[in-house]
Structures are given as structure tokens and as C-alpha cells.
Design a protein around this motif. Structure first.
Motif, PDB file in Angstrom:
ATOM      1  N   ALA A  91       0.579  -1.190  -0.001  1.00 21.29           N
ATOM      2  CA  ALA A  91      -0.047   0.087  -0.107  1.00 21.29           C
ATOM      3  C   ALA A  91       0.771   1.228   0.053  1.00 21.29           C
ATOM      4  O   ALA A  91       0.624   2.050  -0.800  1.00 21.29           O
ATOM      5  N   ARG A  92       1.990   1.052   0.742  1.00 27.14           N
ATOM      6  CA  ARG A  92       2.908   2.189   0.948  1.00 27.14           C
ATOM      7  C   ARG A  92       3.628   2.583  -0.426  1.00 27.14           C
ATOM      8  O   ARG A  92       3.813   3.881  -0.936  1.00 27.14           O
ATOM      9  N   TRP A  93       3.928   1.259  -1.091  1.00 30.70           N
ATOM     10  CA  TRP A  93       4.725   1.431  -2.301  1.00 30.70           C
ATOM     11  C   TRP A  93       3.767   1.994  -3.713  1.00 30.70           C
ATOM     12  O   TRP A  93       4.308   2.856  -4.347  1.00 30.70           O
ATOM     13  N   ASN A  94       2.597   1.501  -3.491  1.00 31.52           N
ATOM     14  CA  ASN A  94       1.730   2.258  -4.304  1.00 31.52           C
ATOM     15  C   ASN A  94       1.439   3.809  -4.196  1.00 31.52           C
ATOM     16  O   ASN A  94       1.345   4.453  -5.183  1.00 31.52           O
ATOM     17  N   TYR A  95       1.300   4.142  -2.796  1.00 25.67           N
ATOM     18  CA  TYR A  95       1.168   5.625  -2.557  1.00 25.67           C
ATOM     19  C   TYR A  95       2.268   6.312  -3.270  1.00 25.67           C
ATOM     20  O   TYR A  95       2.220   7.293  -3.674  1.00 25.67           O
ATOM     21  N   VAL A  96       3.666   5.736  -2.827  1.00 25.62           N
ATOM     22  CA  VAL A  96       4.860   6.465  -3.538  1.00 25.62           C
ATOM     23  C   VAL A  96       4.473   6.605  -5.342  1.00 25.62           C
ATOM     24  O   VAL A  96       4.925   7.577  -5.846  1.00 25.62           O
ATOM     25  N   LEU A  97       4.189   5.484  -5.709  1.00 20.65           N
ATOM     26  CA  LEU A  97       4.320   5.593  -7.322  1.00 20.65           C
ATOM     27  C   LEU A  97       3.009   6.335  -7.750  1.00 20.65           C
ATOM     28  O   LEU A  97       3.117   7.335  -8.742  1.00 20.65           O
ATOM     29  N   ASP A  98       2.050   6.487  -7.037  1.00 19.52           N
ATOM     30  CA  ASP A  98       0.746   7.315  -7.394  1.00 19.52           C
ATOM     31  C   ASP A  98       1.194   8.716  -7.423  1.00 19.52           C
ATOM     32  O   ASP A  98       0.888   9.547  -7.974  1.00 19.52           O
ATOM     33  N   GLY A  99       2.266   8.979  -6.228  1.00 19.20           N
ATOM     34  CA  GLY A  99       2.581  10.621  -5.956  1.00 19.20           C
ATOM     35  C   GLY A  99       3.691  10.902  -7.237  1.00 19.20           C
ATOM     36  O   GLY A  99       3.243  12.253  -7.473  1.00 19.20           O
ATOM     37  N   MET A 100       4.197   9.923  -7.688  1.00 17.51           N
ATOM     38  CA  MET A 100       5.142  10.270  -8.985  1.00 17.51           C
ATOM     39  C   MET A 100       3.976  10.562 -10.077  1.00 17.51           C
ATOM     40  O   MET A 100       4.682  11.463 -10.747  1.00 17.51           O
ATOM     41  N   VAL A 101       3.023  10.031 -10.184  1.00 21.21           N
ATOM     42  CA  VAL A 101       2.475  10.369 -11.493  1.00 21.21           C
ATOM     43  C   VAL A 101       1.695  11.466 -11.077  1.00 21.21           C
ATOM     44  O   VAL A 101       1.607  12.333 -12.243  1.00 21.21           O
ATOM     45  N   LYS A 102       1.174  11.755 -10.247  1.00 21.65           N
ATOM     46  CA  LYS A 102       0.753  13.436  -9.980  1.00 21.65           C
ATOM     47  C   LYS A 102       1.400  14.324 -10.060  1.00 21.65           C
ATOM     48  O   LYS A 102       1.069  15.505 -10.430  1.00 21.65           O
ATOM     49  N   LYS A 103       2.633  14.123  -9.760  1.00 18.93           N
ATOM     50  CA  LYS A 103       3.722  15.180  -9.851  1.00 18.93           C
ATOM     51  C   LYS A 103       4.454  15.154 -11.347  1.00 18.93           C
ATOM     52  O   LYS A 103       5.342  15.959 -11.577  1.00 18.93           O
ATOM     53  N   ASN A 104       3.868  14.397 -12.132  1.00 16.62           N
ATOM     54  CA  ASN A 104       4.280  14.265 -13.668  1.00 16.62           C
ATOM     55  C   ASN A 104       5.977  13.620 -13.563  1.00 16.62           C
ATOM     56  O   ASN A 104       6.415  14.073 -14.635  1.00 16.62           O
ATOM     57  N   TRP A 105       6.129  13.024 -12.794  1.00 14.40           N
ATOM     58  CA  TRP A 105       7.402  12.464 -12.608  1.00 14.40           C
ATOM     59  C   TRP A 105       7.326  10.979 -13.424  1.00 14.40           C
ATOM     60  O   TRP A 105       8.400  10.370 -13.666  1.00 14.40           O
ATOM     61  N   LEU A 106       6.233  10.571 -13.740  1.00 12.19           N
ATOM     62  CA  LEU A 106       6.059   9.161 -14.090  1.00 12.19           C
ATOM     63  C   LEU A 106       4.698   9.020 -14.857  1.00 12.19           C
ATOM     64  O   LEU A 106       3.708   9.790 -14.348  1.00 12.19           O
ATOM     65  N   THR A 107       4.680   8.665 -16.172  1.00 14.85           N
ATOM     66  CA  THR A 107       3.491   8.512 -16.839  1.00 14.85           C
ATOM     67  C   THR A 107       2.492   7.330 -16.401  1.00 14.85           C
ATOM     68  O   THR A 107       3.141   6.262 -15.704  1.00 14.85           O
ATOM     69  N   GLN A 108       1.149   7.550 -16.713  1.00 13.21           N
ATOM     70  CA  GLN A 108       0.514   6.510 -16.185  1.00 13.21           C
ATOM     71  C   GLN A 108       0.580   5.290 -17.015  1.00 13.21           C
ATOM     72  O   GLN A 108       0.413   4.206 -16.319  1.00 13.21           O
ATOM     73  N   ALA A 109       1.247   5.659 -18.263  1.00 14.35           N
ATOM     74  CA  ALA A 109       1.307   4.267 -18.943  1.00 14.35           C
ATOM     75  C   ALA A 109       2.665   3.528 -18.219  1.00 14.35           C
ATOM     76  O   ALA A 109       2.514   2.291 -18.361  1.00 14.35           O
ATOM     77  N   ASP A 110       3.597   4.141 -17.862  1.00 14.51           N
ATOM     78  CA  ASP A 110       4.984   3.388 -17.346  1.00 14.51           C
ATOM     79  C   ASP A 110       4.589   3.017 -15.764  1.00 14.51           C
ATOM     80  O   ASP A 110       5.077   1.983 -15.474  1.00 14.51           O
ATOM     81  N   ARG A 111       3.686   3.908 -15.266  1.00 19.99           N
ATOM     82  CA  ARG A 111       3.253   3.293 -13.934  1.00 19.99           C
ATOM     83  C   ARG A 111       2.436   1.825 -14.223  1.00 19.99           C
ATOM     84  O   ARG A 111       2.754   1.103 -13.081  1.00 19.99           O
ATOM     85  N   ALA A 112       1.788   1.560 -15.063  1.00 18.35           N
ATOM     86  CA  ALA A 112       1.000   0.647 -15.135  1.00 18.35           C
ATOM     87  C   ALA A 112       1.918  -0.897 -15.404  1.00 18.35           C
ATOM     88  O   ALA A 112       1.582  -1.928 -15.292  1.00 18.35           O
ATOM     89  N   LYS A 113       3.329  -0.363 -15.817  1.00 18.81           N
ATOM     90  CA  LYS A 113       4.153  -1.346 -16.234  1.00 18.81           C
ATOM     91  C   LYS A 113       5.034  -1.871 -15.026  1.00 18.81           C
ATOM     92  O   LYS A 113       5.697  -2.894 -14.943  1.00 18.81           O
ATOM     93  N   VAL A 114       5.169  -1.233 -13.802  1.00 16.04           N
ATOM     94  CA  VAL A 114       5.846  -1.252 -12.831  1.00 16.04           C
ATOM     95  C   VAL A 114       5.195  -2.445 -11.851  1.00 16.04           C
ATOM     96  O   VAL A 114       4.141  -2.263 -11.389  1.00 16.04           O
ATOM     97  N   THR A 115       6.200  -3.441 -11.684  1.00 15.83           N
ATOM     98  CA  THR A 115       5.685  -4.658 -10.806  1.00 15.83           C
ATOM     99  C   THR A 115       6.566  -4.560  -9.518  1.00 15.83           C
ATOM    100  O   THR A 115       7.588  -3.996  -9.533  1.00 15.83           O
ATOM    101  N   PHE A 116       6.003  -5.019  -8.448  1.00 12.43           N
ATOM    102  CA  PHE A 116       6.708  -4.950  -7.096  1.00 12.43           C
ATOM    103  C   PHE A 116       8.049  -5.787  -7.261  1.00 12.43           C
ATOM    104  O   PHE A 116       8.057  -7.076  -7.618  1.00 12.43           O
ATOM    105  N   PRO A 117       9.160  -5.145  -6.992  1.00  9.46           N
ATOM    106  CA  PRO A 117      10.418  -5.884  -6.971  1.00  9.46           C
ATOM    107  C   PRO A 117      10.985  -6.410  -5.418  1.00  9.46           C
ATOM    108  O   PRO A 117      11.104  -5.822  -4.549  1.00  9.46           O
ATOM    109  N   GLN A 118      10.729  -7.798  -5.631  1.00  8.88           N
ATOM    110  CA  GLN A 118      10.858  -8.449  -4.330  1.00  8.88           C
ATOM    111  C   GLN A 118      12.360  -8.174  -3.818  1.00  8.88           C
ATOM    112  O   GLN A 118      13.456  -8.507  -4.547  1.00  8.88           O
ATOM    113  N   PRO A 119      12.763  -7.834  -2.632  1.00  3.63           N
ATOM    114  CA  PRO A 119      14.073  -7.631  -2.126  1.00  3.63           C
ATOM    115  C   PRO A 119      14.729  -8.938  -2.031  1.00  3.63           C
ATOM    116  O   PRO A 119      14.092 -10.014  -2.068  1.00  3.63           O
ATOM    117  N   LYS A 120      15.969  -8.890  -1.874  1.00  2.00           N
ATOM    118  CA  LYS A 120      16.771 -10.202  -2.054  1.00  2.00           C
ATOM    119  C   LYS A 120      16.795 -10.740  -0.654  1.00  2.00           C
ATOM    120  O   LYS A 120      16.392  -9.849   0.327  1.00  2.00           O
TER     121      LYS A 120
END
Length: 827
Positions: free
Chosen positions: A279-308
Motif C-alpha cells: 500500500a505504501r509502495w503504491n502511494y509512492v508511485l501514485d505520487g510520482m504520477v501526480k507530480k508528472n515524474w512518471l506517466t500513467q502508462a509507465d506506472r502500469a508497467k511497474v511490478t513489485f521488486p521483491q528484495p533479496k
């Protein structure tokens, strides 16, 4: 008339006459100031007059005049300006705080010898150009989206955060990135008004002296990300094994999410918190979209990166890292020291871990499991992991903990994780609840160790209105009429699912929680399947619950910390360790009595190697992804689990074929580890018998005699916790059915007749001849299994939410009687 003046009458007197009062001007007439209509003036045009003041009466006296309001406002404004000017003048930008040369925390064993020191700060400062733009934007989206356009402080955000914190909406800082950097680099983490005032003025000054890029760079280099990583470069390596300049959008967003709660959002260390982290990770990505640092199309392609899984920290290698992290979690979760303050260092923490017992635990795991792995020739051996916890029942102190193969190779602590099913180690809680609540069977009989149930495979439970539920026994064995004690020995799912309904699944859940299983445990639900252990309590949780049984039903929350001092002097207050009678002693002690039977002749016979009076229960998770043994002596409660996990992806894996065995059950390696550790941990102390106060009617029945020529349970070809005599168990060829029938009938009839004569005559008459041990019924139904130890099944978590255990068969039937049928082999 005389011309002389006549004398004046006495009434007229000679005093001068007073002038007549001038008439008041009518309202609207000329006033004293010469203006028409001024009441209170005179009738003399243009002559000045004084306006009388009206007296304020009643509530009007409480209402300030506009002069008062204006004066107060101007005074307050001048005061604020004066204080601001004074504060700005007096507060200087200090040198870097101690975090730049951070102190270490020292962790000690119970005897005062050093366990670990976490003072080696894992930090590598980098320039802003060495941090990917995506990671920079993610941090801004998480913490301060208007950083580049706003001032150094945000009063509105501070007021809002203060209000939310005060009204219970969660702790919020309300600080800008500038303020957080000032706190990290120049001040400290203490929550005081003085620090906040200094933070306010230093931030304003710093904003005038440094550029926004410099401040952001400093912030990213000083922030704590968990895993002992200070700064984004160390965090990038700790979580993903890459440099900060190579962080992807998803990785940068996850690291930004960690800034809010580093330990809580580590999905490897705390998989149960993954939904909150996402939920927090998605909040960050949504904020990047709102500030135009990330397009909605690129946002849809991002998958959760499991830490090692691995974390590099040489000082925390082996078991040290697991113990230190467990102690940190204990201090933070019990609100003894908050995480930010703890990371500043300077604490000396004496743990309850006893060095000799800790070493004995590690040696037992290595001797029984790790030294027998063949990772080159058996891929499944790469998945083998282990976790264990040992608690002193009398004090609640954790005296030993085994967290995993190595903290630097596998970060998650197998002793505290909550994502593996506990299997049939949960069944004793059902019986405890039955005694606690004086529960009755569906036909009105009191539930005791000698109460007879129908152990038929896939028997639908009766009295449950929540839908059809017919759990499968291990290897699909049917036992027919069987006592609770024997059903516990063999871990019969059909019996315990019915018992859960008889008691009430909600009551079972309440009893488990009273014993020490957290109410927040995943999949801990009030349904009949609760008896079969689909819930995922941690090894530590289960050790706490079994310690309560060992302590005659008295429960005290576990503790990992004996003493904490700051800077070597001032002591930190610790919560008092208080115990309460969680369940009646009779309920706990009667449960202990049937768990003694499990060790003496059931699925847990491997625990006899400890050489102590012991009680315990085996359990195996669905698809053999985890095998458990939970047991205790009067002095020590210990739980061991062997788990399957892919070292690269972290996914759960089955342990079929691990260590060269067809299956891994609770009565095998977990019980063997338990026995070796317990024997070593209690070496030098005299053995104690259990002092039990049993439920009426719970007197232990005579254990079946064993032919000395028979093979001892647990020593067959599988060496899998008493599943012997038939040799190859589930892998046996069809010809073993013939051998199994012959042996089952021979052993069953012999034992059934002997046991039936002694028990069946007494108990069989009372229970209608349906008891296990009731002559022919016992011989044909359960005979052969008890004597030869051929069946120990019933603990593996079934797909329907149940679980089965160790045991299974050795290619034989359960007596081959008419109520059991042929053995059903596991495919």
C-alpha cells in the motif's frame, strides 16, 4: 400714595434668582458640536457640549471592543516577530551530530559476555548525480512532494500532523525533507519541544545557505532504511545488490516506502506485513504520477521488486544477526525504545539468551540436519531451513533461538516469521479448550482422554452449520472407534475436527490466544479446520503457548531482554513480567498427560532420546512445506520447525525427498533436534517428573505392551518419527499391502486381544464396546498400528484447511479391520 419706595415682601427675599434651565434640544436638533441631530447637545446653536458615556451592562461587558481586538492582535504580532527574530538570532547551525560518528549498541548474553555489536555503520555517501532520478523522485513523492517549490518549513503540515497525532489518527511528523535532514544530521531523534524549535530555525537558516539539491543529497545519505543500512547507497546494496545510480522505478519506490517504517515494511523479514508495504509502495508511485515524474502508462508497467534474501553484515553473521534483530523488534514492539532512538546507539542490552544453550541449539541443528545435506546431488536440500525457540516456562525467558542458516545469507528469522502452517501442533489447544469449557460430545459425553470418537476417514463433522466439512486423515486411513488419547498419538484429523465443533471453534480460538498465540495470527479462524493447524503462528508464538501448558496453565508474555542501560549508566525501564492463570491447571495438566503419550508411544517417540520425562506434539504443513515438533519437560519448553524455502525467490517449497527421505515429518528431524538440544540444555540437572492435576476420568490407560522382537518405533528404514516396520512407507510397492495386511492382522489381533481383555472389559462395557482396546474391535481396527508403530498419520495440513502429521504408514494397513480398509498411499 407716597412716592417712597415700598419695602419688599419677605417671601421675595433679596437673593438673586436662579436662571431657568435651558430646554434640551429635541433628538435630531442641533447638538453640542454644532451638528444637527446630536442628542445630548444644547439648544444653543454651535455651542460645544460633552457626550456622556454609556455604561456596558450584562453580557456586553464580556465582549471585547474593536480597540481591544486590534490592540491584542498588534501586540501578538509584535511578540511573534520579536520571538522569531530572537530565535533566529540565538539558534545557530551546529556541527554534525553523533550520527556522523554513530555509537554502537552492545548486545550481551545473559552471563554478560558479548553477543554482538552493531556499531559498524553501514553507510556510503554518494552525490545526487550518483542516485537515479527515479529514486530521487520516489523519495520526494513519499516524503515531500513540493520540496523544490516550498519553504524550509511547512507550518500547515506541522499543525495538521500535530492534530492527527493528538486525535489518534497515527503518528505523523509534518516535517519537510529539510527538517528531516536537520534532525538526522544536526540534531537527534528525541521527541521534545526544544528539539522541534531548534529544527524549525536551523531549517530556515539552512535553506538560505544551501541549495535544494544539496539538502536532498544530504537527506538521502543520512536516512535509515533498515537492515543496518544508512543512506540510499547502502540500502540499494542491502535490498537489491545494486548501486543507487542503477535503482529502477519500482526499487526506488520501495526504498522510499521504507523511510516511513524501515523494519515494519521489510517484506522479507516480516512477510505478514507485505500488504501494508505494498500500500505504501503504491502511494509512492501514485505520487510520482501526480507530480508528472512518471506517466500513467509507465506506472502500469511497474511490478513489485521483491528484495533479496541476503544482507551483507559480517558482524551479524551466523545466529548473531537473528538474535539482535529479534531483540530490537522486542524493544520496539513493547515500546521500550522506539526504532529511531535505538538506531542512535549508546545502549548496552543484556539479553535472556544463555550462551551454552544457544550453542547447544546450533549444534543440534547442524548435527541432525545441516551436516546431512547434499546440495550438489539433491536440489531439494537447497530448500532446507530450520527455526527454533526455547523458553523457561517458569520465567518466560527465551534462553535460546535458532533463526536460520546464517543472517548474512538468509535475512528472515525462521523463529519469528509467521507464514508457515503449524499443522497438528495446534491440536492440543483443542483438547485444552474442551477440558477448560467442560465440553460434551454430540451425544452428551464429557470429553476426556478416554472419550471415544469415530476416526473414520473423511467423516463429515456433526453439529456444524457452516457447511459440509469432512477432513481427510493422513494417508486416508480410517480408524473407526478410537479414544482421544490414541487419536492424539496418531494425530487423527477426523477426531479433532469433530472435537473442535463439540467445543466450539470460537472457544478453541479463545483458548489458543489465552495460551499465547497472537489474535492477529494469519488464518486463525473460528471454524472446524482450526483444529488441523492452517494458521501460521511463528515458532516463538508456539513456544510461548506450549510453555504455558508446561507451567500448568499460567501464562506470562515471553521476554528477550534482562536489562538495558544508556551510555553505560542510566537504566531503561522494562515492562514487569506478570503471569496469570490463562487456563485452569486441570485443563493444562490433562493436556500434558496425553502429550506424554505422544512421546511415549505415538508420533513423537524420537523425543525419548532426551532422556527426560517429556510431552510433545508433531505437526506437518500442507505438502510437507514445514515439519514441527513442539514439546516440553517440566523445566524447558522448546519448539522446532524444519521448513522449505527457495533461497533465491523466498517461495515456500515442499521437502519431499529432502535429506534422502521420502517425506519430512514432525516426528523425524524436528523431534531429533529437540531431543539432542534438550538433553544438552538440561545436562547436569536432575530429571523431574510432571506434577499433574488431572481432570476426573482422565486417568491414563495402560500403554499397550510391545513385543521385544518388534522393531522399535522410529528405527525403520524411513527413520521418520515412528513410521516403521513396513520399510518404505508411501513408496512401498503394491506387494507391501499383502505384508501389511498380514502384519496388521497378526500384531493387531495379538495386541487387540491383550489390550481388549484389560481395557475393553472395563471401558468397553461403559462405552458400548466401542473403545480402542475393546477386544476384537480394537484388534481389527487399530491393532497393529499401536504395537508396531505402523501408523502415525494425521498431521499434514490438507488443502481444505487442515493439516497432517508425521506418521503415515509403512506399507501396512491399520489392522486391516473392516472399519479401516487398506492403506491409502500418498501420491
Amino acid at each position: 400714595m407716597s412716592d417712597k419706595p415700598q419695602p419688599q415682601q419677605s417671601s421675595q427675599a433679596w437673593a438673586p434668582k436662579e436662571p431657568e434651565p435651558a430646554p434640551r434640544a429635541a433628538p435630531g436638533g442641533p447638538g453640542s458640536d454644532g451638528t444637527p441631530g446630536d442628542p445630548g447637545g444644547t439648544d444653543t446653536p454651535g455651542r460645544p457640549g460633552k457626550k456622556p458615556r454609556r455604561k456596558r451592562t450584562g453580557w456586553g461587558r464580556l465582549i471585547p471592543t474593536w480597540r481591544m481586538v486590534l490592540g491584542t492582535f498588534l501586540g501578538a504580532t509584535l511578540l511573534v516577530i520579536g520571538l522569531f527574530a530572537l530565535g533566529y538570532y540565538l539558534v545557530k547551525i551546529p556541527p554534525a551530530n553523533a550520527a556522523a560518528t554513530k555509537q554502537s549498541n552492545v548486545y550481551l548474553y545473559a552471563d554478560g559476555s558479548q553477543l554482538a555489536r552493531d556499531g559498524e555503520v553501514n553507510r556510503e555517501n554518494v552525490t545526487l548525480a550518483q542516485i537515479s532520478k527515479d529514486a530521487q523522485h520516489a523519495a520526494l513523492a513519499a516524503e515531500d512532494r513540493d520540496f523544490y517549490t516550498e519553504s524550509a518549513v511547512d507550518p500547515k503540515a506541522m499543525i495538521r500532523a500535530g492534530w492527527n497525532t493528538a486525535t489518534g489518527k497515527g503518528r505523523q511528523s509534518g516535517s519537510t525533507i529539510t527538517q528531516q535532514y536537520v534532525k538526522n544530521y544536526y540534531l537527534g531523534q528525541e521527541q521534545t519541544a526544544t528539539r522541534k524549535v531548534k529544527e524549525f530555525f536551523i531549517s530556515i537558516k539552512l535553506d538560505r545557505q544551501k541549495s535544494k539539491d544539496e539538502i536532498l543529497e544530504g537527506y538521502l545519505n543520512t536516512s535509515y532504511y533498515g537492515r543496518n543500512a544508512y543512506g540510499i547507497q547502502a540500502a540499494a546494496q542491502a535490498y537489491y545488490g545494486v548501486d543507487a545510480k542503477n535503482l529502477t522505478i519500482g526499487q526506488g519506490a520501495y526504498l522510499a516506502a521504507l523511510l516511513n517504517a524501515p523494519s515494519q515494511y521489510d517484506v522479507v523479514a516480516h512477510p505478514e506485513n507485505k500488504s501494508a508495504a505494498l500500500a505504501r509502495w503504491n502511494y509512492v508511485l501514485d505520487g510520482m504520477v501526480k507530480k508528472n515524474w512518471l506517466t500513467q502508462a509507465d506506472r502500469a508497467k511497474v511490478t513489485f521488486p521483491q528484495p533479496k534474501q541476503e544482507v551483507v553484515a559480517a558482524a551479524m553473521s551466523g545466529q548473531r544477526g537473528y538474535l539482535v534483530q529479534a531483540v530490537k523488534d522486542y524493544l520496539v514492539s513493547n515500546k521500550i525504545i522506539d526504532e529511531d532512538t535505538l538506531t542512535t546507539g549508546g545502549y548496552r542490552i543484556t539479553t535472556t539468551i544463555q550462551k551454552s544453550r544457544q550453542n547447544a541449539f546450533v549444534k543440534a541443528v547442524d548435527d541432525q540436519v545441516m551436516s546431512n545435506l547434499d546440495k550438489k546431488n539433491r536440489k531439494v536440500d537447497r530448500y532446507v531451513r530450520a527455526g527454533g525457540v526455547s523458553i523457561d516456562p517458569a520465567t518466560g525467558k527465551v534462553v535460546a533461538m535458532y533463526g536460520g542458516i546464517d543472517y548474512t545469507k538468509q535475512y528472515v528469522n525462521n523463529a519469528t516469521r509467521r507464514d508457515y502452517q503449524v499443522g497438528s501442533t495446534f491440536k492440543p489447544f483443542v483438547f485444552t479448550s474442551a477440558v477448560q469449557n467442560a465440553s460434551l460430545t454430540q451425544d452428551g459425553r464429557t470429553i476426556t482422554p478416554n472419550t471415544v470418537y469415530d476416526g473414520t476417514n473423511k467423516r463429515p463433522v456433526e453439529g456444524w452449520n457452516g457447511g459440509s466439512y469432512a477432513p481427510e486423515n493422513e494417508d486416508k486411513l480410517s480408524y473407526g472407534p478410537i479414544t482421544v488419547r490414541t487419536a492424539t498419538d496418531k494425530s487423527v484429523n477426523a477426531v479433532y475436527a469433530q472435537m473442535a465443533v463439540d467445543v466450539g471453534p470460537g472457544r478453541v480460538k479463545q483458548t489458543a490466544e489465552a495460551l499465547g498465540v497472537p489474535s492477529t495470527t494469519p488464518d486463525l479462524t473460528g471454524t472446524p479446520s482450526i483444529a488441523l493447524g492452517p494458521s501460521t503462528a511463528s515458532v516463538l508464538d508456539m513456544a510461548e503457548a506450549y510453555a504455558t501448558l508446561a507451567n500448568h496453565g499460567r501464562h506470562g508474555t515471553y521476554t528477550l531482554v534482562e536489562k538495558v542501560t544508556k551510555d553505560g549508566t542510566s537504566a531503561v525501564s522494562l515492562p514487569r513480567q506478570e503471569t496469570e492463570q490463562a487456563v485452569p491447571r486441570e485443563a493444562a495438566d490433562t493436556t500434558t498427560s496425553i502429550l506424554q503419550s505422544v512421546v511415549e508411544g505415538g508420533t513423537g517417540t524420537a523425543a525419548l532420546a532426551a532422556g527426560r520425562p517429556a510431552a510433545g506434539k508433531t505437526g506437518t504443513a500442507e505438502e510437507d512445506q514445514a515439519a514441527w515438533f513442539a514439546g516440553y519437560t517440566p523445566d524447558l519448553a522448546t519448539v522446532v520447525s524444519v521448513m522449505g524455502q527457495d533461497p533465491d525467490t523466498g517461495t515456500h517449497e515442499s521437502l519431499y525427498g529432502a535429506l534422502g527421505k521420502p517425506r519430512i515429518n514432525g516426528g523425524g528431524y524436528p523431534a531429533q533436534i529437540w531431543a539432542q538440544y534438550t538433553k544438552a540444555a538440561l545436562k547436569g540437572s536432575s530429571a523431574k517428573d510432571f506434577d499433574l492435576q488431572l481432570q476426573p476420568g482422565a486417568e491414563e490407560q495402560e500403554l499397550p505392551s510391545t513385543d521385544p522382537t518388534d522393531e522399535t518405533p522410529g528405527t525403520g528404514d524411513e527413520d521418520d518419527g515412528g513410521r516403521t516396520t513396513g520399510g518404505t512407507a508411501s513408496q512401498s510397492p503394491p506387494s507391501d499391502q499383502t505384508q501389511g495386511q498380514t502384519q496388521g492382522q497378526t500384531d493387531g489381533q495379538t495386541q487387540g486381544q491383550t489390550e481388549g481383555e484389560t481395557q475393553g472389559q472395563t471401558q468397553g462395557q461403559t462405552d458400548g464396546g466401542t473403545t480402542a482396546g475393546g477386544g476384537t474391535t480394537d484388534g481389527t481396527t487399530t491393532g497393529g498400528t499401536t504395537d508396531a508403530g505402523t501408523t502415525t498419520g494425521g498431521d499434514t495440513a490438507a488443502p481444505s484447511g487442515g493439516s497432517t502429521d508425521g506418521g503415515g504408514t509403512a506399507g501396512t494397513t491399520a489392522g486391516a479391520g473392516p472399519l479401516s480398509g487398506l492403506t491409502s498411499r500418498r501420491q
